[in-house]
Design an enzyme around this catalytic site. Structure first.
Site, PDB file in Angstrom:
ATOM      1  CG  ASP A   1      63.367 129.835  33.716  1.00 39.21           C
ATOM      2  OD1 ASP A   1      62.794 129.817  34.804  1.00 39.21           O
ATOM      3  OD2 ASP A   1      64.362 130.541  33.472  1.00 39.21           O
TER       4      ASP A   1
ATOM      5  CG  ASP B   1      67.990 132.187  32.491  1.00 35.76           C
ATOM      6  OD1 ASP B   1      67.211 131.624  33.282  1.00 35.76           O
ATOM      7  OD2 ASP B   1      68.638 133.203  32.796  1.00 35.76           O
TER       8      ASP B   1
ATOM      9  CG  ASP C   1      64.251 135.573  33.373  1.00 38.62           C
ATOM     10  OD1 ASP C   1      63.298 135.365  34.126  1.00 38.62           O
ATOM     11  OD2 ASP C   1      64.773 134.709  32.655  1.00 38.62           O
TER      12      ASP C   1
HETATM   13  P1  ATP Z   1      66.439 136.618  37.373  1.00 40.53           P
HETATM   14  O1  ATP Z   1      65.349 135.607  37.551  1.00 40.53           O
HETATM   15  O2  ATP Z   1      66.031 137.932  36.960  1.00 40.53           O
HETATM   16  O3  ATP Z   1      67.566 136.056  36.560  1.00 40.53           O
HETATM   17  P2  ATP Z   1      68.093 136.471  39.626  1.00 40.53           P
HETATM   18  O4  ATP Z   1      69.252 136.163  38.776  1.00 40.53           O
HETATM   19  O5  ATP Z   1      68.311 137.502  40.656  1.00 40.53           O
HETATM   20  O6  ATP Z   1      66.861 136.903  38.849  1.00 40.53           O
HETATM   21  P3  ATP Z   1      68.382 133.938  40.819  1.00 40.53           P
HETATM   22  O7  ATP Z   1      69.541 133.653  39.970  1.00 40.53           O
HETATM   23  O8  ATP Z   1      67.383 132.878  41.059  1.00 40.53           O
HETATM   24  O9  ATP Z   1      67.572 135.147  40.320  1.00 40.53           O
HETATM   25  O10 ATP Z   1      68.934 134.455  42.194  1.00 40.53           O
HETATM   26  C1  ATP Z   1      68.113 134.628  43.313  1.00 40.53           C
HETATM   27  C2  ATP Z   1      68.958 134.973  44.488  1.00 40.53           C
HETATM   28  O11 ATP Z   1      69.850 133.916  44.769  1.00 40.53           O
HETATM   29  C3  ATP Z   1      69.823 136.199  44.291  1.00 40.53           C
HETATM   30  O12 ATP Z   1      69.162 137.372  44.674  1.00 40.53           O
HETATM   31  C4  ATP Z   1      71.000 135.912  45.201  1.00 40.53           C
HETATM   32  O13 ATP Z   1      70.717 136.320  46.505  1.00 40.53           O
HETATM   33  C5  ATP Z   1      71.110 134.414  45.174  1.00 40.53           C
HETATM   34  N1  ATP Z   1      72.118 133.964  44.219  1.00 40.53           N
HETATM   35  C6  ATP Z   1      72.162 134.218  42.907  1.00 40.53           C
HETATM   36  N2  ATP Z   1      73.213 133.620  42.322  1.00 40.53           N
HETATM   37  C7  ATP Z   1      73.858 132.959  43.292  1.00 40.53           C
HETATM   38  C8  ATP Z   1      74.999 132.112  43.327  1.00 40.53           C
HETATM   39  N3  ATP Z   1      75.705 131.855  42.250  1.00 40.53           N
HETATM   40  N4  ATP Z   1      75.377 131.627  44.519  1.00 40.53           N
HETATM   41  C9  ATP Z   1      74.672 131.862  45.608  1.00 40.53           C
HETATM   42  N5  ATP Z   1      73.581 132.622  45.647  1.00 40.53           N
HETATM   43  C10 ATP Z   1      73.166 133.179  44.507  1.00 40.53           C
END
Ligand code: ATP
Length: 845
Positions: free
Chosen positions: A592, A588, A302
């Site tokens: 997943d 996490d 990730d």
């Molecule tokens: P990874 O899989 O590496 O953890 P990530 O954390 O960017 O990647 P997600 O958490 O699925 O993946 O987030 C995807 C997208 O969703 C982000 O790019 C953001 O635009 C949006 N996002 C992330 N967290 C939030 C949140 N708490 N509230 C609203 N939108 C969010």
């Protein structure tokens, strides 16, 4: 009765203590305490040992009382050695179980704490969220859209909605979505789970494939050894030697030659390796994973939190058709934006703390958004009290957005935030210049190009929108008014860049998997050295469309998967596996878990990971750090190499011992070693030096080799030949040292002492050679494994004591040796190493 005060501030610590005494620990399983006595007694639980003890006692009754006592002492000392090894293993496994035990988020004395779940008491206020395993039987105090998988209790695998206050939730069941505060009602054996005494899955000393293979190899070796021992005994008796004496020789030889301790030492090496990994923040939950780690050829990681620091800071905001770059966004013009980002937010707060940073708990994306608008807790507390949350659809990585319906003095509002494209597609209007306007395609194009620009700068983009009209369940996230985008920076972890270099040198491909935008992922991937070209990125939309077969062909060129959902991870793992890769996959969230389970090495996050993913994983990263995976792979390789080292050592030495006796009886020589001497050889050479090899430090070039093939056998790369050749040389040289001694006129006792010295010394020299398969004894740095130096010194001291201390001479039937005899010993034990070094030298050339 629920005490409302306790529902806010949690139990006081004194109260917790009282209740703990009253209700005990919150555990179902009475953990089996390891019993040292049982472990010690189990050392005698071996047929051959009983035969030896019986034979010794018989020979004692026939007259050899001294021998009998000594043999029994040696058997006892061997048992102590075995006990030390096994006890250490059990202790480390026990410690690991403790570490892997589930934790729980609890509010006590107004403070949110993470504690081992077994410390919960009735009355505790716990915070639970999606992916958690519910730690005790609780009732919900407040929460939103909690869906729980109760299949463990009911067998029914559909999620159960638990929306009402005071609904009961049960220990061991899993939260699929939503979050809640709940009050613990019953713990431990008083829970529903306790009543049906269903045991939670816990880490286990599973048999690793290697241990299984060694156990079956062990069985073959036992048969072969016993056959040879029988031949030696029968030949001796046929030559007219004393029957009992020869029987004892045979049995002692069997005890010495059968590598019965091999699987135990493998466990010791694995367990010690596992505790070394723990020091490097990798907690192994399943022992077989340690073996597989060394074979890893692809690491899918990730991005957020593993490759990056997960320390988010809003760098810029696009709003009102312009970019703002401020440290804090105050002022009326940002009010709508502030409302959306702050009310549609799932942070937890502790307003007793002064600084805003200490006040906020939760997902760094969420806390960063609050910090962009507030710099003190008091103001924030006031602000939050102005609106009341009515309902929420929490964030999830598949929808990539969340929404909240909230009531204020003017009415009801819906605030939404999430990935820009998900928000844009739900917006009909845009708020610009203080007015709500139609969100035309021209505006949409503008907003999209801003997202492109921001993400190219490695910024993680979150858009927000709202509406104050037409708010009902079916319409809540439709026809929204677009507000703006926050671009936040999440710097890469400083150690990851080097870890990526090391990973590539070790023949392992690092792959980034992220829910983030392609551009953001590329910018970070490039900085970390994971990818160099946009063509190496595949987006979630492509991944959705591509067939499994085509993905298998395409996957080897891809370095980043962006805008993916957790469900895609399973497809990715399978594609790599079909390419015969050994895949480590991090995860996490609760979604997943399937991919983590499917991967060869499932890796979960200790800090941000959910219980479900942790349970599905083979290894937990206690610091959520990518670099830790690389350290674990390195340890995995070291452990495997060390296992090869002591297998090489033990088997070649045992073969040498058997051959010594076998050759001498084949050529009708006198018995070169008496039973007690054989047992002494076993004690001096098999125990401590072999254990010390198990903790040998890594070869310098261990991370410069390609990953090992998983199908590769333990005797591959010439190890089997090395063992046979060396075993034969040890046997032949020992027999020669005995013959030469007799030839030069030494008496039988002195000649046996020379053979004893040669057999022990050649093994003690060989143990150093076993430290490397590619370098000769002259190239290995002697003092890099001080345990081995210590173990060998003890063994040499034993040999010298037995040769020179008069009363030991009597017991072990030895005689003091002079310079000439020592020269024979040194010649025959050193001679083999010399040949071996010359061979390695020319082989390398
Ligand atoms: P990874 O899989 O590496 O953890 P990530 O954390 O960017 O990647 P997600 O958490 O699925 O993946 O987030 C995807 C997208 O969703 C982000 O790019 C953001 O635009 C949006 N996002 C992330 N967290 C939030 C949140 N708490 N509230 C609203 N939108 C969010």
């Amino acid at each position: 009765m629920i005490n409302e005060n306790e529902l806010i501030s949690g139990l006081r610590e004194e109260e917790v203590e009282k209740r703990r005494q009253k209700y005990g620990l919150n555990t179902i399983e009475k953990r089996k305490k390891i019993s040292p006595i049982k472990i010690f007694l189990s050392q005698f639980n071996d047929f051959i040992i009983w035969v030896l003890i019986a034979a010794t006692i018989i020979s004692g009754l026939m007259g050899e009382k001294g021998d009998t006592v000594t043999i029994l002492i040696i058997v006892f000392m061997n048992a102590i050695l075995g006990f030390v090894q096994e006890f250490k293993t059990e202790k480390s496994l026990e410690a690991l179980k403790q570490m892997a035990a589930p934790t729980s988020k609890v509010v006590r004395d107004k403070v949110i704490k993470i504690i081992p779940a077994e410390e919960l008491v009735p009355g505790d206020l716990v915070l639970i969220e999606s992916g958690d395993r519910i730690p005790a039987d609780c009732i919900i105090a407040d929460g939103s859209d909690l869906v729980v998988d109760e299949s463990l209790l009911t067998g029914e695998s559909v999620g159960v909605y638990k929306n009402d206050k005071y609904s009961s939730i049960y220990m061991g069941t899993i939260v699929l979505t939503g979050k809640a505060r709940a009050r613990v009602e019953s713990t431990g054996m008083n829970t529903e789970m306790g009543k049906i005494a269903n045991m939670l899955e816990n880490i286990d000393d599973e048999k690793t494939p290697l241990k299984q293979k060694l156990a079956s190899l062990g069985k073959i070796l036992v048969v072969v050894c016993i056959l040879i021992c029988v031949v030696v005994t029968v030949l001796g008796i046929m030559r007219g030697q004393d029957k009992y004496q020869m029987f004892l020789v045979g049995v002692s030889l069997a005890v010495a030659a059968i590598p019965e301790g091999l699987p135990a030492i493998v466990t010791v090496a694995l367990a010690l390796g596992v505790s070394r990994m723990l020091k490097r923040n990798a907690l192994v939950r399943r022992l077989p994973a340690v073996e597989t780690l060394g074979c890893t050829s692809v690491i899918c990681s990730d991005k957020t939190g593993t490759l990056t620091q997960n320390k988010m800071t809003v760098k810029e905001i696009y709003f009102n058709d312009r970019i703002y770059e401020k440290s804090i966004y105050t002022g009326n013009e940002f009010e709508l934006l502030r409302k959306s980002f702050v009310y549609c937010n799932d942070c937890d707060y502790d307003f007793n703390k002064k600084s805003i940073n200490e006040c906020l708990f939760g997902d760094p994306t969420e806390t960063a958004l609050i910090r962009a608008f507030f710099d003190n807790g008091k103001e924030l507390k006031n602000y939050l009290s102005k609106e009341k949350r009515l309902s929420e659809i929490p964030f999830d990585s598949k929808r990539k957005m969340m929404s909240v319906i909230s009531r204020n003095s003017h009415g009801v509002c819906c605030y939404v935030k999430g990935a820009p494209e998900r928000i844009i597609e739900r917006c009909k209007y845009i708020y610009i210049g203080g007015k709500v306007q139609l969100f035309t395609s021209a505006y949409k194009a503008k907003v999209n190009s801003q997202v492109e620009n921001m993400s190219r700068k490695a910024l993680r983009c979150i858009a927000c929108a709202y509406k104050d009209h037409d708010i009902n369940e079916s319409q809540r996230e439709k026809n929204l008014i677009f507000l703006g985008i926050a671009g936040m920076i999440d710097p890469p972890r400083p150690e990851v860049k080097n870890a990526v270099i090391e990973c590539k040198k070790a023949g392992i491909t690092p792959i980034m998997i992220t829910g983030d935008h392609k551009n953001t992922a590329f910018a970070i991937g490039k900085e970390l050295g994971i990818c160099s070209d946009m063509s190496e990125i595949m987006g979630g939309d492509e991944l959705e469309k591509i067939s499994d077969d085509n993905l298998v062909k395409a996957v080897n060129k891809i370095k980043i998967f962006a805008r993916v959902s957790p469900e895609h991870k399973l497809k990715i793992v399978r594609a790599f596996k079909r390419n015969n890769k050994i895949v480590a996959m991090t995860g996490d969230g609760v979604n997943d878990a399937p991919a983590v389970k499917e991967a060869d090495i499932g890796v979960s996050m200790g800090v941000s990971g959910t219980d479900v993913t942790k349970e599905a994983s083979a290894m937990i990263l206690l610091d959520d750090n990518f670099a830790t995976i690389i350290s674990a792979v390195e340890e995995g390789r070291v452990i495997y190499n060390n296992i090869r080292k002591f297998i090489r050592y033990l088997l070649s030495c045992n073969l040498g011992e058997v051959l010594t006796m076998f050759l001498s009886s084949l050529f009708y020589l006198d018995t070169p070693l008496l039973p007690i001497q054989i047992l002494l050889v076993n004690l001096a050479t098999d125990g401590l030096p072999a254990m010390a090899l198990g903790v040998d430090p890594a070869d310098n070039d261990i991370m410069l080799q390609a990953p090992r093939d998983k199908k590769e056998g333990i005797f591959s790369k010439g190890l089997g030949e090395k063992i046979v050749v060396r075993g034969c040389l040890i046997g032949i040289c020992t027999v020669f040292s005995f013959i030469i001694s007799m030839y030069f006129g030494l008496d039988l006792k002195s000649s046996r002492t020379v053979a004893l010295g040669t057999l022990i010394m050649s093994q003690l020299i060989h143990v150093f050679e076993c430290r490397s398969e590619r370098h000769s004894i002259f190239e290995i740095k002697l003092f890099t494994n001080l345990y081995l130096v210590g173990a060998v010194s003890i063994s040499i001291a034993m040999l010298i004591a037995v040769i020179y201390i008069p009363f030991l001479q009597v017991i072990f039937h030895t005689r003091a040796l002079g310079l000439f005899e020592w020269l024979i010993i040194i010649f025959f034990s050193g001679f083999i190493s010399l040949i071996n070094s010359v061979y390695l030298y020319f082989n390398k050339k």
